[in-house]
Design a protein around this motif. Structure first.
Motif, PDB file in Angstrom:
ATOM      1  N   ARG A  28      62.008  67.765  80.154  1.00 11.42           N
ATOM      2  CA  ARG A  28      63.127  67.061  79.549  1.00 11.42           C
ATOM      3  C   ARG A  28      63.977  66.406  80.626  1.00 11.42           C
ATOM      4  NH1 ARG A  28      66.050  71.503  76.426  1.00 11.42           N
ATOM      5  NH2 ARG A  28      67.800  70.815  77.709  1.00 11.42           N
ATOM      6  N   GLY A  29      64.475  65.211  80.343  1.00 12.45           N
ATOM      7  CA  GLY A  29      65.246  64.455  81.333  1.00 12.45           C
ATOM      8  C   GLY A  29      66.388  65.235  81.957  1.00 12.45           C
ATOM      9  N   ASP A  30      67.232  65.852  81.135  1.00 10.39           N
ATOM     10  CA  ASP A  30      68.417  66.526  81.695  1.00 10.39           C
ATOM     11  C   ASP A  30      68.001  67.724  82.553  1.00 10.39           C
ATOM     12  OD1 ASP A  30      67.575  67.715  79.232  1.00 10.39           O
ATOM     13  OD2 ASP A  30      69.412  68.911  79.221  1.00 10.39           O
ATOM     14  N   VAL A  31      66.934  68.411  82.156  1.00  9.66           N
ATOM     15  CA  VAL A  31      66.466  69.580  82.916  1.00  9.66           C
ATOM     16  C   VAL A  31      65.896  69.129  84.269  1.00  9.66           C
ATOM     17  CG1 VAL A  31      64.834  71.502  82.936  1.00  9.66           C
ATOM     18  CG2 VAL A  31      66.017  70.889  80.813  1.00  9.66           C
ATOM     19  N   ILE A  32      65.057  68.102  84.246  1.00  9.03           N
ATOM     20  CA  ILE A  32      64.465  67.613  85.503  1.00  9.03           C
ATOM     21  C   ILE A  32      65.557  67.095  86.448  1.00  9.03           C
ATOM     22  CG2 ILE A  32      62.871  65.919  86.530  1.00  9.03           C
ATOM     23  CD1 ILE A  32      61.439  68.132  84.963  1.00  9.03           C
ATOM     24  N   ARG A  33      66.577  66.459  85.891  1.00  4.30           N
ATOM     25  CA  ARG A  33      67.646  65.947  86.768  1.00  4.30           C
ATOM     26  C   ARG A  33      68.417  67.090  87.423  1.00  4.30           C
ATOM     27  NH1 ARG A  33      67.566  61.998  82.759  1.00  4.30           N
ATOM     28  NH2 ARG A  33      69.228  62.964  81.523  1.00  4.30           N
ATOM     29  N   ARG A  34      68.598  68.191  86.712  1.00  2.02           N
ATOM     30  CA  ARG A  34      69.247  69.356  87.336  1.00  2.02           C
ATOM     31  C   ARG A  34      68.405  69.875  88.497  1.00  2.02           C
ATOM     32  NH1 ARG A  34      70.042  73.461  82.674  1.00  2.02           N
ATOM     33  NH2 ARG A  34      70.347  75.055  84.277  1.00  2.02           N
ATOM     34  N   ILE A  35      67.079  69.890  88.287  1.00  2.10           N
ATOM     35  CA  ILE A  35      66.187  70.386  89.336  1.00  2.10           C
ATOM     36  C   ILE A  35      66.229  69.442  90.540  1.00  2.10           C
ATOM     37  CG2 ILE A  35      63.788  70.937  89.891  1.00  2.10           C
ATOM     38  CD1 ILE A  35      63.395  71.500  86.844  1.00  2.10           C
ATOM     39  N   ARG A  36      66.186  68.141  90.246  1.00  5.53           N
ATOM     40  CA  ARG A  36      66.174  67.146  91.327  1.00  5.53           C
ATOM     41  C   ARG A  36      67.429  67.210  92.182  1.00  5.53           C
ATOM     42  NH1 ARG A  36      63.376  62.463  91.104  1.00  5.53           N
ATOM     43  NH2 ARG A  36      63.380  62.338  88.851  1.00  5.53           N
ATOM     44  N   SER A  37      68.543  67.578  91.578  1.00 14.46           N
ATOM     45  CA  SER A  37      69.788  67.547  92.349  1.00 14.46           C
ATOM     46  C   SER A  37      70.011  68.840  93.151  1.00 14.46           C
ATOM     47  CB  SER A  37      70.974  67.273  91.417  1.00 14.46           C
ATOM     48  OG  SER A  37      71.065  68.324  90.483  1.00 14.46           O
ATOM     49  N   HIS A  38      69.111  69.817  93.015  1.00 17.58           N
ATOM     50  CA  HIS A  38      69.258  71.046  93.807  1.00 17.58           C
ATOM     51  C   HIS A  38      68.848  70.785  95.267  1.00 17.58           C
ATOM     52  CE1 HIS A  38      68.727  75.158  95.204  1.00 17.58           C
ATOM     53  NE2 HIS A  38      69.506  75.516  94.193  1.00 17.58           N
ATOM     54  N   PRO A  39      69.628  71.320  96.222  1.00 18.37           N
ATOM     55  CA  PRO A  39      69.313  71.058  97.644  1.00 18.37           C
ATOM     56  C   PRO A  39      67.894  71.467  98.056  1.00 18.37           C
ATOM     57  CG  PRO A  39      71.369  72.311  97.431  1.00 18.37           C
ATOM     58  CD  PRO A  39      70.864  72.101  96.048  1.00 18.37           C
ATOM     59  N   LEU A  40      67.314  72.447  97.371  1.00 19.01           N
ATOM     60  CA  LEU A  40      65.954  72.862  97.750  1.00 19.01           C
ATOM     61  C   LEU A  40      64.931  71.757  97.515  1.00 19.01           C
ATOM     62  CD1 LEU A  40      65.019  76.505  96.670  1.00 19.01           C
ATOM     63  CD2 LEU A  40      65.194  75.559  98.980  1.00 19.01           C
ATOM     64  N   TYR A  41      65.229  70.844  96.589  1.00 10.78           N
ATOM     65  CA  TYR A  41      64.273  69.757  96.341  1.00 10.78           C
ATOM     66  C   TYR A  41      64.033  68.974  97.633  1.00 10.78           C
ATOM     67  CZ  TYR A  41      62.372  65.230  95.121  1.00 10.78           C
ATOM     68  OH  TYR A  41      61.602  64.097  95.125  1.00 10.78           O
ATOM     69  N   ARG A  42      65.125  68.767  98.401  1.00 15.43           N
ATOM     70  CA  ARG A  42      65.011  68.040  99.666  1.00 15.43           C
ATOM     71  C   ARG A  42      64.027  68.736 100.617  1.00 15.43           C
ATOM     72  NH1 ARG A  42      63.962  66.395 103.511  1.00 15.43           N
ATOM     73  NH2 ARG A  42      64.967  65.011 105.027  1.00 15.43           N
ATOM     74  N   ALA A  43      64.002  70.073 100.543  1.00 12.46           N
ATOM     75  CA  ALA A  43      63.128  70.834 101.442  1.00 12.46           C
ATOM     76  C   ALA A  43      61.674  70.820 100.958  1.00 12.46           C
ATOM     77  CB  ALA A  43      63.629  72.277 101.546  1.00 12.46           C
ATOM     78  N   PHE A  44      61.465  70.610  99.693  1.00 11.01           N
ATOM     79  CA  PHE A  44      60.119  70.729  99.115  1.00 11.01           C
ATOM     80  C   PHE A  44      59.467  69.403  98.759  1.00 11.01           C
ATOM     81  CE2 PHE A  44      61.262  75.134  97.098  1.00 11.01           C
ATOM     82  CZ  PHE A  44      61.160  75.715  98.350  1.00 11.01           C
ATOM     83  N   ARG A  45      60.195  68.285  98.878  1.00 13.06           N
ATOM     84  CA  ARG A  45      59.663  67.016  98.376  1.00 13.06           C
ATOM     85  C   ARG A  45      58.379  66.617  99.095  1.00 13.06           C
ATOM     86  NH1 ARG A  45      63.901  62.736 101.185  1.00 13.06           N
ATOM     87  NH2 ARG A  45      62.992  62.948 103.262  1.00 13.06           N
ATOM     88  N   GLY A  46      57.553  65.843  98.404  1.00  9.37           N
ATOM     89  CA  GLY A  46      56.259  65.438  98.946  1.00  9.37           C
ATOM     90  C   GLY A  46      56.375  64.345  99.991  1.00  9.37           C
ATOM     91  N   SER A  47      55.321  64.199 100.799  1.00 11.87           N
ATOM     92  CA  SER A  47      55.280  63.156 101.828  1.00 11.87           C
ATOM     93  C   SER A  47      54.662  61.895 101.240  1.00 11.87           C
ATOM     94  CB  SER A  47      54.436  63.628 103.003  1.00 11.87           C
ATOM     95  OG  SER A  47      53.067  63.582 102.627  1.00 11.87           O
TER      96      SER A  47
END
Ligand SMILES: *Cc1c(COP(=O)(O)O)cnc(C)c1O
Length: 475
Positions: free
Chosen positions: A315-334
């Motif tokens: 769901r859009g709102d759920v994915i956006r919450r996940i995307r805005s978590h600082p850990l996403y920056r550490a795990f994002r793909g190359s």
């Protein structure tokens, strides 16, 4: 140790070549050009150290004194060859395990390899070519992922384990997640659901029993601190017999009613229905989404057949919450990950995945096709090795395994080559094939060496046959 030392040892020790002397030999010079001076110097130190130990332990005698430098040169060459074997190299998978985690899981499609090559220089990873401004990475891959799964939004990280940590941390840290006791599993070597939850700061509320969990069990367990219902695909583990678990739609209805998020870790996750290939209970991601899962995670290098990655849809709102978590920056793909995924997704969108994507092509290969390839390989091998006595080349009924966390029972029956020899054991043959360049990985059953062509692409068959002939001629 002192007492075992003999007067000779002192003289032998003095005769030991120095590291410097060893490094000044022509052989060491050649190796330094190939491997670099640093690695060869380190190896030379180790070689001389171990020679010294051998002398002190009495394993080398006065008679070997003249050949100490030669011995050191041979040991140095062996060590450098061994270091080359340790580095990443192509192998031929004749073991019949399609998604073989130890062999790098899914081989990439040609299109994915080309896309990686294209992105390997500078590329527009985070650059908008229309405006010349900064862009967001992965936009196109995420769009394609949504098209393929029917999800509102998608997000891509480095593997499914990272996806699970990110989802649980961003949605459930400090809160409780309810999960069935039948799903508290360990997958692969190190992915243990309870540990991942603990690390993510999510409280674990276990419900039901190992084999049966009802929707009312979840209902009763929901408390003030509950944030999330978690459903994990048991992947490489099955409980059979008297079992039951609520469906995604039942869980989704409950989650909606109580204002909770339903998260499904689908593991392998199929983008398309693969039931006709024996994959009876792999969740189809689009089905989970349409049944109401708020967020679903799965691996990019299992049944999707692409690069190591973790895909998150929902769901859009759920994915956006996940995307805005600082850990996403550490795990994002190359950029390599996005390039390969875009190319693989394109095959699925065009409907050409069974031709383009090796994992799916191997899964779908028919018994007739494999029978004919196996027959012709057997007759060629019989012809080439015909003179050898005590050799048997048979075709037996075997089973290829899907692997990679899919159901343990998910196998495809097909004919495989079975090689036996009166003089060379299957173990010895297996070792010789493994020592081949490129190494051939085969499996052993009943003291026979089995070669399963399902996981050997047509273009590697020639190399494989040469390796097999070579392995017998050694003996
Ligand atoms: C394989 C698997 C994982 C781990 O995925 P990786 O991509 O290897 O990190 C997590 N959950 C489930 C259910 C799996 O099957």
């Amino acid at each position: 140790m002192e007492s075992r030392r003999q007067p000779d040892d002192a003289r032998l020790l003095k005769a030991l070549p120095s590291v410097d002397l060893l490094l000044h030999t022509d052989a060491a010079g050649v190796m330094a050009a190939e491997f670099g001076r640093g690695p060869v110097t380190r190896a030379a130190r180790e070689v001389i150290d171990s020679l010294r130990t051998s002398v002190m332990e009495g394993d080398i005698s006065e008679g070997d004194r003249e050949s100490l430098l030669e011995t050191a040169k041979v040991a140095l060459a062996d060590e450098m060859r061994a270091s080359r074997r340790r580095s990443l190299k192509r192998v031929i998978n004749a073991a019949g395990v399609i998604v073989h985690t130890n062999l790098g899981r899914s081989p990439l499609s040609k299109a994915a390899v080309e896309a990686i090559a294209e992105a390997s220089g500078y590329c527009n990873l985070e650059y908008d070519l229309e405006t010349g401004n900064r862009g967001r990475r992965g936009v196109r891959a995420e769009e394609m992922l949504c098209e393929l799964t029917g999800a509102e939004e998608g997000l891509i990280v480095n593997n499914c384990a990272a996806a699970a940590v990110l989802v649980l941390t961003s949605l459930c840290e400090g809160g409780d997640a309810v999960i069935s006791r039948g799903e508290l599993v360990e997958i692969g070597g190190d992915f243990r659901v309870p540990d991942v939850m603990k690390r993510s700061g999510a409280g674990l509320v276990e419900v039901g029993t190992t084999n049966r969990t009802k929707i009312s069990d979840y209902e009763k367990a929901i408390g003030e601190n509950t944030r999330l219902l978690l459903k994990v695909h048991p992947s490489n583990y099955r409980i059979i017999g008297f079992t039951s678990a609520p469906s995604v739609s039942e869980l989704s209805a409950l989650a909606r009613d109580r204002g909770l998020v339903l998260y499904e870790d689908a593991g392998s996750g199929a983008l398309i229905d693969l039931r006709r290939f024996g994959l009876d209970d792999e969740p189809v991601i689009a089905e989970s989404i349409s049944a109401g899962a708020d967020v679903v995670t799965f691996s990019g290098d299992k049944l999707l057949g692409s690069v190591q990655s973790g895909l998150i849809v929902g769901r859009g709102d759920v994915i956006r919450r996940i995307r805005s978590h600082p850990l996403y920056r550490a795990f994002r793909g190359s950029k390599i990950v996005y390039a390969a995924l875009e190319a693989t997704f394109e095959s699925f969108l065009k409907g050409t995945m069974f031709e383009d994507v090796p994992t799916l092509r191997m899964l779908a290969a028919s018994t007739e096709e494999l029978a004919s390839r196996t027959e012709s390989a057997a007759s060629e091998l019989r012809e080439r090795l015909g003179a050898r006595e005590g050799l048997s080349i048979d075709i037996v009924e075997g089973t290829s395994v899907v692997g990679g966390g899919s159901a343990p029972a998910a196998t495809r029956g097909n004919p495989v080559l079975a090689l036996g020899d009166r003089e060379i054991s299957a173990r010895e043959l297996e070792e010789r094939l493994r020592a081949h360049d490129p190494p051939v990985i085969a499996r052993i059953e009943d003291d026979r060496l089995l070669i399963d062509l399902r996981t050997v692409p047509q273009e590697e068959e020639e190399v494989l046959k040469n390796a097999v002939c070579g392995a017998f001629r050694l003996g």
